[in-house]
Every structure is written in structure tokens, then in C-alpha cells.
Design a protein around this motif. Sequence first.
Motif, PDB file in Angstrom:
ATOM      1  N   ASP A 131       0.837   5.421  -0.875  1.00 25.70           N
ATOM      2  CA  ASP A 131      -0.124   7.043  -1.199  1.00 25.70           C
ATOM      3  C   ASP A 131       0.238   7.380  -2.673  1.00 25.70           C
ATOM      4  O   ASP A 131       1.020   7.163  -3.548  1.00 25.70           O
ATOM      5  CB  ASP A 131       0.420   7.479   0.260  1.00 25.70           C
ATOM      6  CG  ASP A 131       1.498   8.472   0.364  1.00 25.70           C
ATOM      7  OD1 ASP A 131       2.558   8.280  -0.950  1.00 25.70           O
ATOM      8  OD2 ASP A 131       1.513   9.275   0.475  1.00 25.70           O
ATOM      9  N   ASP A 132      -0.244   8.253  -3.189  1.00 22.56           N
ATOM     10  CA  ASP A 132      -0.081   9.628  -4.053  1.00 22.56           C
ATOM     11  C   ASP A 132       1.380   9.262  -4.385  1.00 22.56           C
ATOM     12  O   ASP A 132       1.972   9.233  -5.184  1.00 22.56           O
ATOM     13  CB  ASP A 132      -0.714  10.255  -4.078  1.00 22.56           C
ATOM     14  CG  ASP A 132      -2.068   9.730  -4.508  1.00 22.56           C
ATOM     15  OD1 ASP A 132      -2.517   8.971  -4.873  1.00 22.56           O
ATOM     16  OD2 ASP A 132      -3.246  11.324  -4.309  1.00 22.56           O
TER      17      ASP A 132
ATOM     18  N   SER B  17       3.387   2.999   4.370  1.00 20.89           N
ATOM     19  CA  SER B  17       3.490   3.052   6.047  1.00 20.89           C
ATOM     20  C   SER B  17       4.292   2.419   6.967  1.00 20.89           C
ATOM     21  O   SER B  17       4.300   3.109   7.832  1.00 20.89           O
ATOM     22  CB  SER B  17       2.641   1.414   6.373  1.00 20.89           C
ATOM     23  OG  SER B  17       3.012   0.655   5.820  1.00 20.89           O
TER      24      SER B  17
ATOM     25  N   LYS C 287       0.737  -1.112  -0.209  1.00 18.39           N
ATOM     26  CA  LYS C 287       0.325  -0.381  -0.125  1.00 18.39           C
ATOM     27  C   LYS C 287       0.646   0.992  -0.153  1.00 18.39           C
ATOM     28  O   LYS C 287       1.976   1.291   0.722  1.00 18.39           O
ATOM     29  CB  LYS C 287      -1.180  -0.106   0.692  1.00 18.39           C
ATOM     30  CG  LYS C 287      -1.849   1.102   0.801  1.00 18.39           C
ATOM     31  CD  LYS C 287      -2.735   1.286   2.069  1.00 18.39           C
ATOM     32  CE  LYS C 287      -3.528   2.388   2.639  1.00 18.39           C
ATOM     33  NZ  LYS C 287      -4.723   2.753   3.668  1.00 18.39           N
TER      34      LYS C 287
END
Length: 444
Positions: A400-401, A406, A398
Amino acid sequence: MATSHQASGVQAGRLSAEQITENFSDLHPAYDAHEAAVAADRCYFCYDAPCTTACPTDIDIPMFLREIQTGHPEAAARTILSQNILGGMCARVCPTETLCEEVCVRETAEGKPVEIGRLQRFATDTLMASGVHPFTRADSTGKKIAIVGAGPAGLSAAHRLAMLGHDVVIYEPKPKSGGLNEFGIASYKSTENFAAREVEWLMQIGGITVEHGQGLGRGLTLDGLKADHDAVFLSIGLAGVNALRAAGEDKDGVRDAVDFISELRQADDLRTLPVGRDVVVIGGGMTAVDAAVQSKLLGAENVTIAYRRDRSAMGASGFEQDLAASKGVKLMFNVQPVAVHGNGAAAEIELEYTSSTGGSLTGTGETVRIAADQIFKAIGQTLEGAPEGLEIEGRKIKVDDAGRTSVAGVWAGGDCASGGEDLTVTAVAEGRDAAMDIHSSLMG
């Protein structure tokens, strides 16, 4: 193993050296300077440039076409490479027919777009042939960044970070850099060792070292990398392959399409590569088409792509589907494998017809058996070797942009990361954007 290969009809040397050379020649021959100027002149230089909007790396396409049109291909290459440092390979493998060329106004008006991909190749090839590297490295920042994986995302991030003055170490498990560009692209799309030459050219920026034979779980841990570097970028790709989930898939003659393509790309003499007489490829993406077409080019008599959904759902573009058909590959839709038959080695594959209602796929119970002495699995790849502690989303890391994971100080991009499509050009964009975010965070 060799005996069952022979018994199953999988053998090397089906074609002469001359036939092999002809079959694996360049899919899209390069433009000469006059052809490029004429092709670029077809551009309307639209003020809103839908082609640029459609490009995952945001290349200013009208600008580089104008530079070719006015006789400055090196300037055009700089325009391309400032956004996409692997613009040479992307010009060869990018599905331009579903990206920039699909939205070209010429395509809308006439059904014949400006050939942006071939023009991009003309510009980048011209610059690379000159031996000039158009970018210079900034003064050293004293920061050291680790990149795991020398594929498109890792190379793109490395170049941008090095250009900004950081020192970069790439850790790559395989003996060569390039990732899928080196090991996973059909040979007729990347001829004359282009992937390796592009990597060598990219490294001219300086400030990048590559440690081959090293990766996560192979002498490296994420905690160790974090301790020794100011930031870490993961571009580990998708190393696993989904199972066929069909009885008999362990028989001789059944193998992963990515392994076949990799073996083919690294072979010194393609005549030594064994191929079946009756080849079936399970899947519907670019890998399935690459494996099927190359089986045919190696001399397989009957090659079939078997895909569980209908034609419109295929991951491979219309151009790729047409290419397969033009090479004599049969496409079967709405079929899924249920069993591989044969005595030790594959001889037939049993396929069940499917129907799709409300988006869910179900078997109809009706089956068909076709001859198959070689079966390639091209049904998607899976994440392997992601470090513990990283949040996973939809079987990928995962992010982000900006590519942040994480875990603080760790970024990820390319096929291993959640988000964009699994395309070389998308990986390049993600590597570049993560590099810019790493730079911002390190320099405050």
C-alpha cells in the motif's frame, strides 16, 4: 570459454590506461564554491516550487539553493539529507532532466534550468568532506527491525529507523552494501568509490549492523525474521533478467547487461575487462545506455542499441539518449531480436522490424542482420526470491502507500515493490516512508 571469447572478437585491453582513465572520468565535474553560488543565484525561489513537487523525495529545493547562495552549503546539505539520506548519489544518478530540472521556470523560460543536480552534489559533498554526520540518534526504543537488502530503499529505511531509536539489522546477500548504487550504475556517474563512501558515512548514525552473505533463501526465512524481530522491511530488488526469446541466445558472447555493469564497477583495472568489437545492446532503458556507452568507452568499435519501439517510448531520458549518441553509439528503433547467429559464439544478430498499432507491437516480417560478437540483454529485470504468502501484483510485491505488504509486520520498498518508478530516488522515498510507518505502528 576463453578460446571462443577470443574467436568471437571479445577481448580485453583494447585501450591504454591513459585512454581508459580519461574515458571514465566524472561525467559532471563538481562545482567549486564560486560556481555553485553563481548557479544557485539563477533560482527564482518560486513560491509554488514546481521543482519540489517534481522531486520524489520532496526536497525543499528553493530552500537549499538559498542556503548555497548565502554561503551555507552544510545547511543546504542538511535540508537535502533530511528528506533524502542518499542525496549525494541521487545528485549523480537521478534523471533530474525529467524531474526537478524539467519543470524549473528557467527551463520553461530560457531552455536552461538551474542545475539542481550539480548543486545538490556540491552541498552534500561539502558536508561529507567535513566528516560531520548532521543527525543524532534518539534514545533506544528497544525495538529491533530486520531489513533484507542493503540497496537504496533498505539503507534509507535503516537510517531513518536508527535515527528514531530502533536497532536495525540489514541482511545483504552480496559482499558489499549499496545495491544498484554499488553494482548497477555506470562508472562515469559514480567515481572514486563514492557509493561505498556514502554507505560508510550513512552508518555513522549508529544502531545499524549489516550481515553480508545472508538473504532470503540463504539462511533466512520470512517466518524466522518475523519471529526474531519486531518488524521486517524487504528491499530485495529485482535479481532476475528477462529472456531474449530469440534463437541462439545461449551462444557465447550473449550476457546480461546488469552483470557486465556490475563486473565493470567492481574491476580494479578496467583494461582487464573483455569487450567485443561489434556490440549490440537490446533494450531502451538506463541500463541499456549504461552498458552501451561503457562498451564504447572500453574500446568497442561499433556499438548499437536496438529497441523494439520508437524513440519516444524509450525508458532512457533524452539526455541519456543524447549522451549515447555523443559517444558514438548508434540507436536503432522499432527492431526486435529473432536470432543470434554464429558457430558456438555470437557473430551476428538478426533483428525484425516492428510496427506499433493501437499500443500493441507486431513484427513486420522484414529482418536485418548486423555484426555482433557481444550482445547485452537490458530488457528488464524480474522479481526472484520473494517469500511465499506475500501477495504479488504485476510481478512485484504488492504494497500500500505506506509500504505495507499483505503479511502483517512486513513492509517492502524499492524495485521489488509495486508502485513507483524503478529509480534510486523513488527507492529512497519508499524506504523512508515505510520506516516512518513502521515507527508509528511499533510505538502505537
